[in-house]
Design an enzyme around this catalytic site. Sequence first.
Site, PDB file in Angstrom:
ATOM      1  N   SER A  58      43.035  -4.990  28.443  1.00  0.00           N
ATOM      2  CA  SER A  58      41.864  -5.359  27.571  1.00  0.00           C
ATOM      3  C   SER A  58      41.688  -6.046  26.707  1.00  0.00           C
ATOM      4  O   SER A  58      40.473  -6.106  26.830  1.00  0.00           O
ATOM      5  CB  SER A  58      41.346  -3.383  26.911  1.00  0.00           C
ATOM      6  OG  SER A  58      41.187  -2.279  27.510  1.00  0.00           O
ATOM      7  N   LYS A  61      38.485  -8.410  27.764  1.00  0.00           N
ATOM      8  CA  LYS A  61      37.321  -7.616  27.721  1.00  0.00           C
ATOM      9  C   LYS A  61      36.624  -8.985  26.352  1.00  0.00           C
ATOM     10  O   LYS A  61      36.058  -8.998  26.361  1.00  0.00           O
ATOM     11  CB  LYS A  61      37.218  -6.663  26.487  1.00  0.00           C
ATOM     12  CG  LYS A  61      37.177  -5.509  28.460  1.00  0.00           C
ATOM     13  CD  LYS A  61      36.946  -3.696  27.298  1.00  0.00           C
ATOM     14  CE  LYS A  61      37.255  -2.697  28.877  1.00  0.00           C
ATOM     15  NZ  LYS A  61      38.554  -2.082  28.635  1.00  0.00           N
ATOM     16  N   SER A 113      36.087  -0.302  23.586  1.00  0.00           N
ATOM     17  CA  SER A 113      36.875  -0.812  24.957  1.00  0.00           C
ATOM     18  C   SER A 113      36.414   0.024  26.096  1.00  0.00           C
ATOM     19  O   SER A 113      36.776   0.219  27.047  1.00  0.00           O
ATOM     20  CB  SER A 113      38.074  -0.897  24.574  1.00  0.00           C
ATOM     21  OG  SER A 113      39.099  -1.745  25.953  1.00  0.00           O
TER      22      SER A 113
END
Length: 169
Positions: A58, A61, A113
Amino acid sequence: MIIKRFSALLLTLSVSLCAEINKEELNKLNVGALLVKDMTSKQMLYAKEPFKELKPASLTKVMTALIAIEQGNLGRPVTITREMTRVEPTIAGYRRGDVIRLEDMIKATMIKSDNDAAKAIAIAVGGSEERFVAMMNAKAKAIGMRHTHFTNPCGYDDKQHYSTPKDLL
């Protein structure tokens, strides 16, 4: 818990004040790679496999959000399409036809997330997920990330989706 859960994930730590680093304790952490840097003096305090290519998960991101922010018009409304909702968890729960501000999708991407928010950003900003990923890779190269390659805006595992602690730092 997070360190065990993401033990294959590279972990980059930033230290704002120079402090005594217990290298023996850091060596015990079950992580693939680790960097600790004093951001005031810019001194590297600890490094374990700083150039090891690992799955950024993640942390991907961050690049997704950066590109969305740089394109501007954060108040822009985005109409959610069916394609934007076709993701694996974690999701914000957007439904086809919902209208969400780009700024709110960035928040959902960074705070919770949410993969559907990241995918929606990619399609809305890039025109398609593939074009957005190309934008991500171009940005990575432009800011000096020489050992990073993205294949998606969410951080899904893929052999060609990788970064290094040095690049992320």
